[in-house]
Design an enzyme around this catalytic site. Structure first.
Site, PDB file in Angstrom:
ATOM      1  NE  ARG A 185      -3.492  -2.228   2.850  1.00 17.14           N
ATOM      2  CZ  ARG A 185      -4.228  -2.438   3.942  1.00 17.14           C
ATOM      3  NH1 ARG A 185      -4.177  -1.544   4.943  1.00 17.14           N
ATOM      4  NH2 ARG A 185      -5.003  -3.502   4.051  1.00 17.14           N
TER       5      ARG A 185
ATOM      6  CE1 TYR B  78       7.571   2.253  -1.268  1.00 15.51           C
ATOM      7  CE2 TYR B  78       8.376   0.288  -0.143  1.00 15.51           C
ATOM      8  CZ  TYR B  78       7.328   1.058  -0.618  1.00 15.51           C
ATOM      9  OH  TYR B  78       6.032   0.619  -0.459  1.00 15.51           O
TER      10      TYR B  78
ATOM     11  CG  ASP C  55       1.443   6.244   2.915  1.00 18.14           C
ATOM     12  OD1 ASP C  55       0.593   5.361   3.127  1.00 18.14           O
ATOM     13  OD2 ASP C  55       2.419   6.464   3.661  1.00 18.14           O
TER      14      ASP C  55
ATOM     15  NE  ARG D  97       5.698   9.437   2.986  1.00 21.98           N
ATOM     16  CZ  ARG D  97       4.606  10.130   3.268  1.00 21.98           C
ATOM     17  NH1 ARG D  97       4.618  11.453   3.261  1.00 21.98           N
ATOM     18  NH2 ARG D  97       3.493   9.519   3.581  1.00 21.98           N
TER      19      ARG D  97
END
Length: 246
Positions: free
Chosen positions: A49, A113, A51, A199
């Site tokens: 998922r 990522y 964001d 993040r």
């Protein structure tokens, strides 16, 4: 029959991957397109998922159908028609039939990522990279990034009150790379990620690079497992899901 869809998307105008009651999502767009083409209700399950505002250079989702359709016998044609129907910011690269026990989320062994930053104003990077206006010590940030691989509990970087059963993750790669005199990206690979984890990790590493947090202090943050001790969550638009392995 189960099928995997491999695709990419620019997440700028979406409220994340997952269907939301009051906003457009990538999952909603993909389900709608598949349902129209296959003429039945299709539900897709994603590998993860992302964001709101986060992009994916590679995302995988699976769907199950028991209907007979010529498109399912020629997955290349289904991929072609999906691309004709989907918005311009979602692109399907492959549709393939898989065994029924292969799961887009639970069968994935790792995800990778990248978070992009630039240190000089650049109008062409404003939607895909975070502009930093202060000097950073990337050597110190890489020293701190290496520390991540010594730990497994990353509760300090998990969004507060997130509904997760465990905050354990196995990080195998964590490093900053320079791509030009003014551009960098942080790459991190793990078997799984917590909500908002990347993040928050980047925000804390930037605190190290600014001299606000020492290496020992970085360890203390991880060991303390408190989100309030870690750095701020960096803007979503510079984060990309780059790779998923099975």
């Amino acid at each position: 029959m189960r099928y995997f869809v491999t695709f990419s998307y620019d997440g700028s105008r979406y409220h994340g991957w997952q269907i939301q009651p009051n906003g457009d999502s990538v999952q909603q767009q993909l389900q709608h397109a598949l349902s129209l083409l296959l003429r039945c209700d299709v539900t897709v399950t994603g590998a993860g998922r992302t964001d709101a505002g986060v992009h994916a250079r590679m995302m995988v989702a699976h769907f199950d159908v028991d209907v007979v359709s010529p498109l399912l016998s020629t997955p290349e044609q289904l991929a072609y028609k999906l691309n004709r129907l989907l918005p311009c910011d979602i692109a399907v690269s492959k549709v393939e039939q898989v065994t029924d026990d292969l799961h887009a989320r639970f069968s994935a062994t790792s995800r990778m990522y990248r978070y992009y930053v630039h240190t000089a104003k650049n109008p062409f990077l404003r939607n895909t990279s975070c502009e930093i206006h202060y000097p950073l010590d990337f050597n110190k940030m890489n020293e701190a990034a290496n520390v991540l691989m010594e730990y497994e509990d990353f509760g300090a970087f998990c969004k507060a009150h997130a509904d997760v059963k465990t905050t354990l993750c196995h990080v195998t790669t964590a490093r900053w790379y320079q791509t030009s005199p003014t551009t960098w990206y942080f790459e991190i690979r793990a078997n799984r990620f917590l909500r908002n984890m990347v993040r928050a990790v980047v925000g804390t590493l930037i605190d190290v690079g600014r001299g606000r947090v020492s290496l020992d202090g970085f360890r203390d943050i991880i060991e303390g497992r408190s989100r309030s001790d870690a750095g701020e969550s960096m803007p979503a638009h510079a984060l990309f899901l780059e790779d998923i392995t099975y």
